[in-house]
Design a protein around this motif. Structure first.
Motif, short mmCIF file in Angstrom:
data_model
loop_
_atom_site.label_atom_id
_atom_site.label_comp_id
_atom_site.label_asym_id
_atom_site.label_seq_id
_atom_site.Cartn_x
_atom_site.Cartn_y
_atom_site.Cartn_z
N TYR A 179 -18.58 -11.61 16.07
CA TYR A 179 -17.67 -11.80 17.20
C TYR A 179 -16.46 -12.59 16.73
O TYR A 179 -16.57 -13.67 16.15
CB TYR A 179 -18.38 -12.57 18.33
N GLY A 224 -13.06 -4.12 20.32
CA GLY A 224 -12.56 -5.36 20.89
C GLY A 224 -12.81 -6.52 19.94
O GLY A 224 -12.46 -6.47 18.77
N LYS A 225 -13.46 -7.55 20.44
CA LYS A 225 -13.75 -8.72 19.61
C LYS A 225 -15.10 -8.62 18.92
O LYS A 225 -15.44 -9.48 18.11
CB LYS A 225 -13.72 -9.99 20.48
#
Length: 215
Positions: A213, A171-172
């Protein structure tokens, strides 16, 4: 002073882009933040310390990054602050080999602003990368462990280092482990007290564990 101004300006510009609400809509480039810990090794050639021991404390790094898709590969420039910490302990010798000070200890840190430019490839959620790392600013701070013995050091680090590593991206979030090495041995000057100065070649490499992130 000029380098510091350029660095601060670049960081503010990147943060402004990160804060833009439609940054993702304007470009496929992804921006993010990162932080991590590191353990480093230090090798010194020519230091007149008897039975010198070197202990390495954990350091840290934090900064910002961007990721640019380029077909099957990606380009990832980063800018981050890194702090490496060491402790030196041993008996200090005079140039003629006689004892100058016994049981001298000193703690110091090497603080660097780095700009890695990494090229990587993704395989599903796995990725590998490598590239040069430019050291923009370097300074040292230190504290002697023995009263009456001052310890000062000034570092001229290799202007260009390298990084290579691998990680996972879900994901992030992304986690990576990387090796930071030097192409040449920088020169470091140590000053003990007021009159004793010694210049040696050093080699400092590190292993870094990072958590990032992407926005």
């Amino acid at each position: 002073m000029i380098k510091k101004s350029l660095l601060i300006g670049s960081a503010l510009l990147l943060l402004a882009v990160l804060a833009a609400p439609d940054a993702q809509a304007l470009s496929p480039i992804r921006f993010g933040v990162k932080a991590g810990i590191q353990t480093q090794s230090l090798k010194m050639q020519g230091m007149n310390w008897n039975e010198l021991s070197k202990s390495n404390n954990f350091g840290y790094q934090l900064g910002v990054m961007a990721q640019v898709p380029l077909g099957p590969v990606y380009l990832q420039p980063e800018i981050f602050y890194s702090s490496a910490r060491f402790k030196l302990q041993g008996d200090l010798l005079n140039p003629d080999g006689t004892m100058a000070e016994s049981d001298v200890s000193a703690k110091y840190s090497v603080n660097t602003v780095q700009l890695p430019v990494l090229v990587g490839i993704k395989l599903l959620f796995l990725r590998v990368f490598a590239g040069p790392s430019f050291n923009l600013l370097t300074d040292t701070s230190n504290k002697s462990g023995k009263e009456g013995v001052s310890f000062n050091s000034s570092v001229t680090k290799s202007a260009v280092a390298f990084q290579v590593g691998a990680g996972v991206e879900i994901g992030k979030f992304n986690i990576d482990i990387r090796y930071d090495g030097q192409f040449k041995k920088p020169v470091q000057t140590f000053t003990f007290g007021k009159n004793y100065t010694e210049t040696v070649k050093t080699k400092m490499n590190s292993w870094q564990l990072n958590l990032g992130y992407f926005f």
